[in-house]
Design a protein around this motif. Structure first.
Motif, PDB file in Angstrom:
ATOM      1  N   UNK A  88       0.844  -1.489  -0.074  1.00 22.80           N
ATOM      2  CA  UNK A  88      -0.192   0.023   0.185  1.00 22.80           C
ATOM      3  C   UNK A  88       0.715   1.342   0.114  1.00 22.80           C
ATOM      4  N   UNK A  89       2.057   1.329   0.655  1.00 21.01           N
ATOM      5  CA  UNK A  89       2.904   2.716   0.861  1.00 21.01           C
ATOM      6  C   UNK A  89       3.649   2.675  -0.512  1.00 21.01           C
ATOM      7  N   UNK A  90       3.833   1.650  -1.280  1.00 25.49           N
ATOM      8  CA  UNK A  90       4.551   1.589  -2.492  1.00 25.49           C
ATOM      9  C   UNK A  90       4.155   2.492  -3.765  1.00 25.49           C
ATOM     10  N   UNK A  91       2.923   2.860  -3.556  1.00 25.97           N
ATOM     11  CA  UNK A  91       2.222   3.349  -4.858  1.00 25.97           C
ATOM     12  C   UNK A  91       1.701   2.435  -5.768  1.00 25.97           C
ATOM     13  N   UNK A  92       1.270   1.361  -5.273  1.00 27.66           N
ATOM     14  CA  UNK A  92       0.704   0.160  -6.083  1.00 27.66           C
ATOM     15  C   UNK A  92      -0.701   0.707  -6.259  1.00 27.66           C
ATOM     16  N   UNK A  93      -1.529   1.372  -5.283  1.00 28.24           N
ATOM     17  CA  UNK A  93      -2.914   1.275  -5.457  1.00 28.24           C
ATOM     18  C   UNK A  93      -3.284   2.135  -6.613  1.00 28.24           C
ATOM     19  N   UNK A  94      -2.802   3.292  -6.933  1.00 25.41           N
ATOM     20  CA  UNK A  94      -3.219   4.096  -8.079  1.00 25.41           C
ATOM     21  C   UNK A  94      -2.919   3.369  -9.191  1.00 25.41           C
ATOM     22  N   UNK A  95      -1.993   2.634  -9.382  1.00 28.55           N
ATOM     23  CA  UNK A  95      -1.660   1.566 -10.752  1.00 28.55           C
ATOM     24  C   UNK A  95      -2.798   0.553 -10.843  1.00 28.55           C
ATOM     25  N   UNK A  96      -3.316   0.083  -9.664  1.00 27.02           N
ATOM     26  CA  UNK A  96      -4.152  -1.104  -9.651  1.00 27.02           C
ATOM     27  C   UNK A  96      -5.667  -0.523 -10.120  1.00 27.02           C
ATOM     28  N   UNK A  97      -5.489   0.803  -9.545  1.00 22.91           N
ATOM     29  CA  UNK A  97      -7.198   1.492  -9.922  1.00 22.91           C
ATOM     30  C   UNK A  97      -7.202   1.682 -11.366  1.00 22.91           C
ATOM     31  N   UNK A  98      -6.102   1.919 -12.025  1.00 22.92           N
ATOM     32  CA  UNK A  98      -5.970   2.444 -13.362  1.00 22.92           C
ATOM     33  C   UNK A  98      -6.207   1.116 -14.171  1.00 22.92           C
ATOM     34  N   UNK A  99      -5.621   0.066 -13.903  1.00 19.52           N
ATOM     35  CA  UNK A  99      -5.819  -1.313 -14.399  1.00 19.52           C
ATOM     36  C   UNK A  99      -7.174  -1.746 -14.392  1.00 19.52           C
ATOM     37  N   UNK A 100      -7.815  -1.512 -13.079  1.00 20.35           N
ATOM     38  CA  UNK A 100      -9.315  -1.989 -13.093  1.00 20.35           C
ATOM     39  C   UNK A 100      -9.985  -1.135 -13.924  1.00 20.35           C
ATOM     40  N   UNK A 101      -9.805   0.097 -14.239  1.00 13.31           N
ATOM     41  CA  UNK A 101     -10.526   1.053 -15.034  1.00 13.31           C
ATOM     42  C   UNK A 101     -10.353   0.765 -16.588  1.00 13.31           C
ATOM     43  N   UNK A 102      -9.126   0.584 -16.728  1.00 11.89           N
ATOM     44  CA  UNK A 102      -8.862   0.360 -18.260  1.00 11.89           C
ATOM     45  C   UNK A 102      -7.990  -1.022 -18.712  1.00 11.89           C
ATOM     46  N   UNK A 103      -8.029  -1.828 -18.018  1.00 12.60           N
ATOM     47  CA  UNK A 103      -7.523  -3.094 -18.506  1.00 12.60           C
ATOM     48  C   UNK A 103      -8.469  -3.987 -19.098  1.00 12.60           C
ATOM     49  N   UNK A 104      -7.688  -5.018 -19.259  1.00 18.44           N
ATOM     50  CA  UNK A 104      -8.674  -6.025 -20.119  1.00 18.44           C
ATOM     51  C   UNK A 104      -9.499  -6.715 -19.042  1.00 18.44           C
ATOM     52  N   UNK A 105     -10.393  -7.842 -19.633  1.00 20.04           N
ATOM     53  CA  UNK A 105     -11.381  -8.316 -18.626  1.00 20.04           C
ATOM     54  C   UNK A 105     -10.362  -9.098 -17.580  1.00 20.04           C
ATOM     55  N   UNK A 106      -9.553 -10.024 -17.684  1.00 26.64           N
ATOM     56  CA  UNK A 106      -8.572 -10.640 -16.947  1.00 26.64           C
ATOM     57  C   UNK A 106      -8.206  -9.789 -15.947  1.00 26.64           C
ATOM     58  N   UNK A 107      -7.752  -8.581 -16.495  1.00 27.28           N
ATOM     59  CA  UNK A 107      -6.710  -7.467 -15.695  1.00 27.28           C
ATOM     60  C   UNK A 107      -7.611  -6.871 -14.623  1.00 27.28           C
ATOM     61  N   UNK A 108      -8.812  -6.433 -15.025  1.00 28.78           N
ATOM     62  CA  UNK A 108      -9.580  -5.860 -14.059  1.00 28.78           C
ATOM     63  C   UNK A 108     -10.077  -6.755 -13.067  1.00 28.78           C
TER      64      UNK A 108
END
Length: 902
Positions: A361-381
């Motif tokens: 959580x402290x590494x900055x992973x969460x914004x990147x995961x949110x971006x993948x959740x929004x714009x990723x493929x079906x499996x990526x989401x």
């Protein structure tokens, strides 16, 4: 104060340096018996770096004393020394040293003479001979101790434990020693204590036993791997092959590295044994270093191999020690889609360990995961959703997720039925809803009606999560409680409390209890008299009333009616001695009317079709005539019978029944009774297959019922919207008007806009907009102005090339049409530079300026806002053009100078 702050900062810097030293010590890995303990200690020390960095960067006042930091420095220095010693620990320590230490501690504890060595020396000498001599000497020693009498019990414990520790056996097979010990035990009357009750360190009966996780020794011994059943499997060939692959990971040849990575990826996927052998061969640090490779194939295979290795629980700590998280986060941002998917899955796997949730959580992973959740493929989401759910279990990560914009993304997926992510969205929201920032964002997005809708129509798991979210939103929040009560949440909650899953029942009951405590129900006449008397507090709780609006409690009224039927009790009515209260407070005798209406209601259940038709026709006429008749018909129990007649096979009966219900719904208090009779499915069926007049009145009934906000949700979820769109397209002139008004009212609720767009309403509206003979331009523009704020509707309107037509209407339409056309254009152009450029190019500025000056109040406001958007877009365009010109001028000068030199 300044000096103290400087000292504190210096202490923090020293602590950070020590933590980094410990991390460097652990970077090469540990070996030996204390490998697991050293790994755990170094990981826990590394976790402190986040705390120290936050203290260092803290902008407020620091503590006035730095003594606490001095103690921390001493502690971490001790940990550092311990790691160095433990890493070089000699495993071949003679058991006699352990025995000698234990006996010395026992002697000091129980007051033995400090200068006496007779107890210890015989044991030391005897151990060097053989086990039998050890047994005899220890026995002789302890028998002497027992005979002294003072500490018989304690030394008896020592005897039993020493024998257990040294595993002494009678090599000659005799029983002499055993008999002697037995005799000694009898003399001293010492009970035999089970070995499990003794502390392995002090050899004493434990007073406060605690469990310590000792970890597991290496599973690989002499190239043999221990199976789960305790047997060993020879893995010499596997080890050689894996060691060769690990060496090839560091090859200078890209092809060799790729080949080795591909084989490791395959091996790590295949079995747990391979994951153990790869970790033992030192593959993990090399794989982590390859994550930063510039070769995308290498990145993908490396991250997938780490994902596979992390499946084995013991490997998680080694992967985290290799500082994998920053590289994983970078891949989440810039990797290929498959790399990003596997990076998200790796973070999920690692986050299963609680301490890793904090680091990730402290590494900055969460914004990147949110971006993948929004714009990723079906499996990526899916992978991003599981990782985010797991990370957000830790309270500190919830705020990070909210600030990264996760709420907007989740709500978008929640309303998009094509995303297939409704389950995941609700699950994550149910975890986030307890966080204050998330709670505010969910409420701000007007999600409560959608959640109530899901408690009615969702699958069991979604009902459960929607109820959980509503409960979190309503705890200690009277506004949200009032909102869900007003939107009709009580009925589905009562259903869930009765028939839902165990968790759904628990959450629904809790929410119903909150609702009950937040509001009180009274008889209307009595509470009205209380309020009319100038009272502004609740008679029961004495709390100040927020407002004096009285909301009918249809649910309680229905429950009371059902109770009266079950217990053969006369139902309370609005009538008193067959007198109806007028609006001025006086009473009117309605005895004859009541008798006539009760006769008609009885005839509705007649077996004769003609009698039913006649009664229905009279009720239709009466319900149209006055409010008093609507009240009397409802009191006589006509509504449930009329709803049942909607499914009649007789078209005349259907038409009169739906028209009577339409007339009864005009009286506000009857709306709730009609909805409680479950009228909507029957109305929707008539909309599809009834006669044209029946369909018209069905549409009008839905419009009347949808005036109550909570009914918009129920009607929208019932499948009524596609039937209304069909009537709008193919109905009679009156049918189109009724369908348009119902659709406009339903689409005020955000959740129904997507349903309308997917039902094809945009095509129908645009067709009517261009057909001057349809006389439906006003209605089309009004509905489009409501829909244009929805993303799907916006895309459909632009795709149909409607902008030129809308600009033309701002010039030539009647005032109301100009107003709606401007409103639609404004919705289309918000945050869309292409549409802004289009309307500017098509000459919209002049009619907009005219509207901003002379239009209606709403038209002026919309036109001014749109002109401001256009002005800002032009300024940006001019700025870009000026920069472009400067660049071109610079290039021209460069080429001129370059040409001169040539």
């Amino acid at each position: 104060m300044a000096g103290t702050a400087t000292a504190v900062l210096a202490a923090i810097q020293s602590l950070l340096r020590l933590v980094r030293d410990v991390s460097r010590t652990s970077a090469s890995g540990f070996t030996g018996e204390f490998k697991k303990d050293c790994t755990d200690l170094s990981r826990r020390v590394a976790l402190l770096s986040h705390l120290f960095e936050e203290i260092r960067d803290f902008s407020g006042g620091l503590v006035e004393s730095d003594h606490c930091f001095d103690e921390l420095i001493v502690a971490i220095q001790g940990a550092k020394k311990l790691l160095v010693v433990a890493a070089n620990f000699d495993r071949n320590i003679a058991p006699v040293d352990l025995v000698r230490g234990q006996l010395r501690r026992a002697r000091e504890r129980y007051g033995r003479p400090q200068n006496s060595d007779k107890e210890v020396r015989p044991v030391e000498e005897a151990v060097n001979v053989n086990n039998l001599e050890v047994e005899i000497k220890v026995e002789t020693l302890l028998k002497e101790d027992v005979s002294e009498g003072d500490n018989q019990n304690e030394m008896g414990y020592q005897l039993e434990s020493s024998k257990s520790l040294l595993k002494i056996t009678d090599v000659d097979g005799g029983d002499n020693s055993t008999n002697k010990i037995a005799d000694g035990s009898k003399k001293s009357d010492v009970p035999v204590i089970p070995v499990d009750f003794l502390c392995p360190i002090s050899l004493e009966l434990m007073r406060d036993p605690v469990i310590v996780s000792t970890g597991q020794p290496t599973l690989l011994a002499n190239r043999k791997l221990k199976r789960s059943d305790g047997s060993f499997r020879d893995v010499s060939e596997d080890v050689e092959h894996i060691e060769l692959l690990v060496r090839n990971l560091s090859s200078r040849s890209l092809e060799e590295r790729r080949s080795a990575l591909s084989d490791i990826r395959s091996l790590s996927k295949r079995s747990t044994d391979n994951r153990i052998l790869l970790a033992e061969a030192g593959a993990i640090p090399i794989l982590v270093s390859l994550l930063t490779s510039e070769d995308s194939v290498t990145q993908e295979n490396a991250v997938t191999s780490i994902l596979n290795l992390s499946i084995y629980e013991n490997n998680k700590g080694l992967i985290m020690l290799a500082n994998v998280v920053p590289s994983i986060v970078q891949l989440l941002r810039v990797g290929t889609m498959e790399t990003r998917e596997n990076a998200a899955a790796t973070l999920f796997s690692l986050s299963l360990a609680n301490e890793n949730k904090i680091i990730i959580g402290a590494s900055g992973a969460i914004p990147a995961l949110v971006n993948l959740l929004e714009n990723g493929s079906s499996r990526g989401k899916k992978d991003a959703a599981t990782a985010l759910f797991n990370l957000c279990v830790y309270q500190g990560n919830k705020g990070r997720a909210v600030r990264a914009g996760i709420i907007v993304v989740l709500l978008k997926m929640l309303t998009d039925s094509s995303s297939c992510m409704v389950d995941e969205s609700l699950t994550i929201l149910s975890v986030l809803a307890s966080h204050q920032e998330a709670k505010a964002a969910i409420v701000k997005a007007s999600t409560i009606p959608l959640l109530i809708d899901l408690t009615r129509t969702g699958i069991p798991r979604n009902k459960e999560n929607a109820t959980s979210i509503l409960l979190s939103l309503c705890k200690r929040d009277s506004d949200n409680l009032a909102c869900i009560s007003r939107l009709g949440a009580v009925i589905p909650l009562m259903e869930l409390a009765k028939n839902g899953s165990e968790r759904a029942q628990r959450k629904a009951k809790s929410l119903l209890e909150h609702l009950q405590r937040a509001q009180q129900t009274y008889e209307r006449s009595y509470i009205q008299r209380w309020i009319d008397g100038g009272n502004t507090t609740c008679p029961k709780t004495q709390q100040k009333l927020k407002n004096v609006t009285l909301t009918p409690n249809y649910v309680l009224r229905s429950l009371i009616a059902q109770w009266c039927i079950n217990h053969n009790v006369e139902q309370p009515t609005l009538l008193a001695n067959r007198k109806l209260k007028r609006s001025d407070g006086s009473f009117r005798d309605v005895s004859e009317d009541v008798e006539h209406i009760e006769l008609l209601v009885r005839n509705l259940s007649s077996r004769s079709l003609e009698e039913r038709r006649s009664a229905l026709s009279d009720i239709r006429s009466l319900s149209k005539r006055s409010t008093d008749n609507r009240i009397l018909l409802a009191e006589a129990g006509a509504i449930p019978i009329l709803v049942s007649l909607l499914t009649s096979e007789d078209s005349v009966t259907q038409e009169n029944a739906v028209t009577s219900i339409l007339n009864l719904s005009i009286y506000e208090n009857n709306k709730g009774l009609i909805m409680l009779a479950n009228v909507v499915p029957s109305i929707v069926q008539l909309l599809r297959v009834g006669t044209m007049e029946t369909r018209e009145n069905a549409a009008a009934t839905l419009f009347s019922l949808s005036l109550a906000n909570e009914n918009k949700i129920i009607i929208g979820a019932s499948g009524a919207i596609p039937a209304l769109v069909n009537l709008l397209e193919n109905g009679s002139s009156r049918g189109k008007k009724d369908a348009a008004t119902a659709l406009f009212n339903l689409c005020v609720y955000q959740g129904n806009k997507g349903r309308a767009v997917r039902a094809g309403i945009i095509v129908v509206l645009l067709k009517m907009l261009t057909d001057s003979s349809s006389c439906m331009v006003d209605e089309s523009l009004t509905i489009l102005s409501v829909l244009a704020s929805h993303q799907e509707a916006k895309a459909a309107i632009v795709r149909a090339s409607t902008i030129p037509l809308l600009i033309d209407l701002t010039r030539t339409g009647i005032p109301r049409n100009k107003e709606n056309a401007t409103s639609i254009l404004l919705s289309l152009c918000k945050r869309d530079s292409d549409n802004l450029a289009c309307i500017s190019r098509l000459g919209a500025v002049i009619p907009l300026m005219e509207l901003a000056k002379n239009g209606s109040e709403r038209a002026q406001r919309k036109a001014k806002s749109l002109l401001e958007h256009l002005q800002r877009a032009q300024q940006v365009q001019h700025l870009l053009q000026a920069r472009r010109n400067k660049i071109l001028l610079g290039l021209d000068l460069y080429f001129i100078v370059f040409a001169k030199f040539i």
